[in-house]
Design a protein around this motif. Structure first.
Motif, short mmCIF file in Angstrom:
data_model
loop_
_atom_site.label_atom_id
_atom_site.label_comp_id
_atom_site.label_asym_id
_atom_site.label_seq_id
_atom_site.Cartn_x
_atom_site.Cartn_y
_atom_site.Cartn_z
N ILE A 210 0.84 -1.20 0.00
CA ILE A 210 0.00 0.00 0.00
C ILE A 210 0.87 1.24 0.00
N HIS A 211 1.88 1.26 0.86
CA HIS A 211 2.78 2.42 0.92
C HIS A 211 3.55 2.61 -0.38
N GLN A 212 3.92 1.52 -1.01
CA GLN A 212 4.68 1.59 -2.25
C GLN A 212 3.84 2.15 -3.39
N ILE A 213 2.61 1.70 -3.51
CA ILE A 213 1.77 2.14 -4.63
C ILE A 213 1.15 3.50 -4.36
N LEU A 214 0.66 3.72 -3.16
CA LEU A 214 0.04 5.00 -2.81
C LEU A 214 1.06 5.89 -2.13
N ASN A 215 2.07 6.29 -2.86
CA ASN A 215 3.13 7.09 -2.28
C ASN A 215 2.94 8.54 -2.67
N PRO A 216 2.55 9.40 -1.78
CA PRO A 216 2.29 9.23 -0.35
C PRO A 216 0.87 8.69 -0.12
N VAL A 217 0.71 8.02 1.01
CA VAL A 217 -0.60 7.49 1.39
C VAL A 217 -1.47 8.66 1.84
N PRO A 218 -2.69 8.77 1.28
CA PRO A 218 -3.58 9.87 1.68
C PRO A 218 -3.87 9.80 3.19
N PRO A 219 -3.99 10.95 3.84
CA PRO A 219 -4.23 10.97 5.29
C PRO A 219 -5.53 10.27 5.69
N SER A 220 -6.49 10.24 4.79
CA SER A 220 -7.78 9.63 5.11
C SER A 220 -7.76 8.11 4.97
N PHE A 221 -6.66 7.56 4.48
CA PHE A 221 -6.56 6.12 4.23
C PHE A 221 -5.70 5.47 5.31
N ASN A 222 -6.20 4.39 5.89
CA ASN A 222 -5.49 3.68 6.95
C ASN A 222 -4.98 2.34 6.40
N PRO A 223 -3.69 2.24 6.06
CA PRO A 223 -3.16 1.00 5.49
C PRO A 223 -3.32 -0.21 6.42
N ASP A 224 -3.20 0.00 7.72
CA ASP A 224 -3.35 -1.10 8.67
C ASP A 224 -4.77 -1.66 8.63
N ALA A 225 -5.75 -0.78 8.60
CA ALA A 225 -7.14 -1.21 8.53
C ALA A 225 -7.43 -1.88 7.19
N ALA A 226 -6.84 -1.38 6.12
CA ALA A 226 -7.03 -1.99 4.80
C ALA A 226 -6.46 -3.40 4.76
N ALA A 227 -5.29 -3.59 5.36
CA ALA A 227 -4.67 -4.91 5.40
C ALA A 227 -5.53 -5.86 6.26
N ASP A 228 -5.99 -5.38 7.41
CA ASP A 228 -6.87 -6.20 8.25
C ASP A 228 -8.14 -6.58 7.51
N GLY A 229 -8.71 -5.63 6.79
CA GLY A 229 -9.93 -5.90 6.02
C GLY A 229 -9.71 -6.93 4.94
N ALA A 230 -8.57 -6.84 4.25
CA ALA A 230 -8.27 -7.81 3.19
C ALA A 230 -8.10 -9.22 3.78
N LEU A 231 -7.44 -9.30 4.92
CA LEU A 231 -7.26 -10.61 5.58
C LEU A 231 -8.60 -11.17 6.04
N LYS A 232 -9.43 -10.31 6.60
CA LYS A 232 -10.75 -10.75 7.08
C LYS A 232 -11.62 -11.22 5.90
N MET A 233 -11.60 -10.48 4.81
CA MET A 233 -12.39 -10.87 3.64
C MET A 233 -11.89 -12.20 3.06
N THR A 234 -10.61 -12.46 3.16
CA THR A 234 -10.07 -13.74 2.71
C THR A 234 -10.61 -14.87 3.58
N GLN A 235 -10.69 -14.61 4.89
CA GLN A 235 -11.26 -15.60 5.80
C GLN A 235 -12.74 -15.84 5.49
N VAL A 236 -13.48 -14.77 5.29
CA VAL A 236 -14.90 -14.88 4.98
C VAL A 236 -15.10 -15.64 3.67
N GLY A 237 -14.28 -15.33 2.70
CA GLY A 237 -14.36 -16.02 1.41
C GLY A 237 -14.11 -17.52 1.53
N ALA A 238 -13.12 -17.89 2.35
CA ALA A 238 -12.83 -19.32 2.55
C ALA A 238 -14.01 -20.02 3.22
N TYR A 239 -14.63 -19.35 4.17
CA TYR A 239 -15.78 -19.94 4.86
C TYR A 239 -16.94 -20.14 3.89
#
Length: 131
Positions: A76-105
């Motif tokens: 995220i930091h590499q592509i969105l350089n600089p990361v917009p202040p309104s964007f939370n990379p940690d929350a985005a990563a958590d969301g992607a991991l959670k959606m992967t879990q939901v998808g597997a279920y």
């Protein structure tokens, strides 16, 4: 009037760039999540019930999940350089991991496939009943 047109075009080009960056981030994150998704799929296949599948999805492949999260944030930091202040990379990563879990279920339960099939059947019915 011409100034307003120029401002409008600049705004549109900025929006298009942001959309392109979002697509790039999504593709890169999906690629990095493949090993985690495959691990979850293999583990959840061992479940004997939906309840057991939920527990497996939440707990399985934890070491892999912990290793992927920093990579997702770095991407995220590499592509969105600089990361917009309104964007939370940690929350985005958590969301992607959670959606992967939901998808597997939902892949395990087959509920999404059944839902899509019901939608398709309803659409086919509507096509047949149109005059």
């Amino acid at each position: 009037m011409k100034l307003l047109s120029v401002v409008f075009l600049v705004g549109l080009s900025g929006t298009a760039l942001a959309q392109q960056e979002a697509v790039e981030v999504g593709k890169a994150m999906a690629e990095q999540l493949k090993p985690y998704r495959e691990c979850l799929k293999a583990e959840v296949a061992k479940a004997a019930s939906k309840e057991q599948a939920q527990l497996i999805v939440q707990e399985a492949c934890a070491d892999l999940r912990l290793g992927i999260k920093p990579k997702l944030i770095a991407t995220i930091h590499q592509i969105l350089n600089p990361v917009p202040p309104s964007f939370n990379p940690d929350a985005a990563a958590d969301g992607a991991l959670k959606m992967t879990q939901v998808g597997a279920y939902y892949d395990y339960t087959g509920e999404v496939r059944a839902f899509h099939q019901r939608l398709k059947n309803q659409a086919d019915k509507r096509k047949q009943t149109r005059p």
